[in-house]
Structure formats: C-alpha cells, structure tokens
Design an enzyme around this catalytic site. Structure first.
Site, mmCIF file in Angstrom:
data_model
loop_
_atom_site.group_PDB
_atom_site.id
_atom_site.type_symbol
_atom_site.label_atom_id
_atom_site.label_comp_id
_atom_site.label_asym_id
_atom_site.label_seq_id
_atom_site.Cartn_x
_atom_site.Cartn_y
_atom_site.Cartn_z
ATOM 1 N N PRO A 1 -9.012 -20.333 -56.423
ATOM 2 C CG PRO A 1 -8.237 -20.134 -54.247
ATOM 3 C CD PRO A 1 -8.018 -20.881 -55.509
ATOM 4 C CD GLU A 2 -10.098 -18.276 -62.008
ATOM 5 O OE1 GLU A 2 -10.520 -17.370 -62.736
ATOM 6 O OE2 GLU A 2 -10.080 -19.461 -62.356
ATOM 7 N NE ARG B 1 1.323 -6.795 -74.546
ATOM 8 C CZ ARG B 1 1.536 -7.080 -73.272
ATOM 9 N NH1 ARG B 1 0.993 -6.340 -72.330
ATOM 10 N NH2 ARG B 1 2.294 -8.103 -72.948
ATOM 11 C CG HIS C 1 -3.142 -30.309 -46.231
ATOM 12 N ND1 HIS C 1 -1.918 -30.884 -46.459
ATOM 13 C CD2 HIS C 1 -4.056 -31.183 -46.714
ATOM 14 C CE1 HIS C 1 -2.094 -32.047 -47.064
ATOM 15 N NE2 HIS C 1 -3.378 -32.249 -47.226
ATOM 16 N NE ARG D 1 -1.076 -28.588 -56.429
ATOM 17 C CZ ARG D 1 -1.292 -28.511 -57.725
ATOM 18 N NH1 ARG D 1 -2.514 -28.414 -58.179
ATOM 19 N NH2 ARG D 1 -0.294 -28.526 -58.548
#
Length: 286
Positions: A2-3, A152, A92, A111
């Site tokens: 999931p982004e 940067r 889960h 997880r």
DNA sequence: GTCGATGTTATCAA
DNA sequence: TTTGATAACATCGA
C-alpha cells in the site's frame, strides 16, 4: 504494497461504506497493533461516529465525533475491510470494529507491521507520524519540487522513498516514475538537470493519478475496503518485469539493488551516472 | 528444514 | 547530511 494510490483507494472505498456509521464496540486480538496508541480504542471508540476519512502520505486519518481521530498505517500487508459480521473470520484479523449496522470494519495484517492509533484530532498536526511528512506529491508545484531535490546530494531513489522529503511514494511508484522520467535510481539528486527533475515531477503525478484511476496495484495482498483488487499492476512498465522487454526500447529490464531495495530499470533508457557505473560493475547485482 | 527475499519504517552507528 | 545495517513479521519459493 500500500503506497499513496492504494491508501487513497482504501480511503475512498471506506468513505462510501462507513461514513455516518457508529461503532458499537471494538475487539483487539493483537495488542502490538494498537501498542503505541495514546488513547485506548476499546475504551474510547464505542458510541463514536465516523465523520471524515482522508489520507496524508500513506497514513489514513479517520475522523470521529467528539474530536477523535483514528490513524491507520497499513505498512506492508495491512487491510481495512468492511464485511457483514457473520462473514468468516479471516486469518490475521487483528482488530474488529463492531458497527451498529451489524457490519464489521476489520483490520487484517499478515506481517503485523502496520499500526492503529487513536488520538485527539486537535493534536494531529503535532503527531510524530504526521508532523515530519514531506509535501504531497500530487500537490507540490514544479518549482518547489525541483528545489527540494537540487539541494540534496543523496541518490534519487532513496530520496524519493524518504517520507520526510515527499510523502506517499514507495518502491513500486518510485521505480515506475524514474523509468518514465528516464532517470537512473542511483543518480545523485543534486546532479540531475532541472529539465529531468521537471520531467520526474510530471511522471510522478501521472503515474499516481493513473494508479488511483486503476484502484491501485495488487501484486498479492492489496484490496480496497470492499475486498476489490487493483489493476495498475497490468500497467507497470518496469516493476516486477525483470527480463521482460522494456516497453520503450525493447532491452530486457534488469533488477538491481539500490539502498537495499529491489529496483527495476532499463539500462538503455536510464543511463547510469559515472560514479554509479563502477559499483554496478564491481558488485554483482542479481 | 533452511535460506533469502519480499517492502515500510524506526533506530542506531559511523 | 548521508550511508548502511538491523529489526519488526509471516509466507513463499528455491
């Protein structure tokens, strides 16, 4: 996994289903998920109604009446699912929000990296998980974007993954964006031309919008709150396509390791910077 | 049965 | 500031 696009799709699907819905009670089956919550959800959520659902970076912000906000981070394998309460309990499932309509909002996470916190809405801006987030990639302007990266010296890929620099990108969308902008992931940000950074800004926005439009990428686990997978994985040009031909030039996509993350590139379309070329030759990458 | 990889983030060391 | 390593965890494929 999931982004930004996936979290956005969960937020949207959740909005359609639970806005205005009231929580009857909450059961927590795995304490670590709510371990760091300032307020105990079991104690404070019964009787509360969902009033708003939004996203900041990869963090879901669910607003409730009484000035409370529920923060949810799905990390790798987290899922928020709305199901009839009689639906079989899937493996889960760690937290269940029992809704008065007789449905469940369930938090699943194979997880167990994800987390849920109940906080006071007025302290949101100072919340450690939110305060340090960089700008939203879909909102930042071209000039600010270019400025942020030119100053940067880090390699561009780890910089794009850094949530304090830009909030919401993960491994998939960084690889896809860099490919579309034809920038090598190891290129030091300060040495990328303004023209290319402009291209990257456009590529990121285009990729994210398209992915949201496709309901996200489902490689294995991702589902929206209605259990529906996304389809953007079918539009990936490099991610997960090692050894397959580059859609632009036909050369096989290769997988290398950048900042200890699997990274997919076309070596013809994304030219290695001089300093990186040496390490790429000396360190076998796959 | 063991090993390594998976992808996100925090934290620590250098 | 930057880099790298480590750890959290379950599962899968080699």
């Amino acid at each position: 996994m999931p982004e930004l696009p996936e979290v956005e799709c969960v937020a949207r699907s959740l909005r359609k289903r639970i806005l205005g819905e009231t929580i009857e009670r909450v059961s927590v089956h795995l304490d670590r998920v709510v371990r760091d919550s300032p307020l105990n959800p079991v104690e404070h959520l019964p009787g509360r109604t969902f009033e708003s659902i939004r996203r900041r970076g990869k963090v879901m912000i669910i607003g409730l009446d009484g000035g409370l906000s529920l923060l949810v981070h799905l990390r790798m394998t987290g899922q928020l699912l709305v199901l009839p309460s009689k639906a079989p309990l899937e493996k889960h499932t760690h937290v269940i929000f029992h809704l008065i309509s007789g449905r469940h909002l369930r938090y699943r996470d194979q997880r167990q990296f994800g987390w849920i916190q109940l906080v006071e809405s007025r302290s949101l801006d100072e919340h450690p998980k939110i305060a340090r987030l960089g700008p939203e990639p879909l909102e930042i302007g071209r000039a600010e974007f270019v400025e942020r990266f030119t100053v940067r010296h880090r390699q561009i890929k780890p910089l794009l993954l850094d949530q304090t620099v830009l909030a919401g990108l993960g491994n998939i969308y960084v690889d896809e964006s860099l490919f579309r902008a034809r920038i090598h992931p190891l290129a030091p940000a300060s040495r990328i031309s303004a023209i290319k950074l402009n291209r990257l800004h456009g590529a990121i926005q285009a990729v994210l919008l398209k992915a949201i439009d496709c309901s996200g990428s489902t490689l294995d686990y991702f589902r929206d709150s209605g259990g529906r997978p996304g389809t953007f994985q079918n539009e990936h040009q490099v991610y997960g396509r090692e050894e397959l031909p580059c859609p632009r030039c036909g050369r096989p996509i290769i997988k290398i390791r950048v900042a200890s993350r699997g990274t997919h590139i076309c070596t013809r379309c994304q030219r290695a910077p001089r300093e990186a070329a040496r390490s790429l030759r000396t360190v076998p990458t796959r």
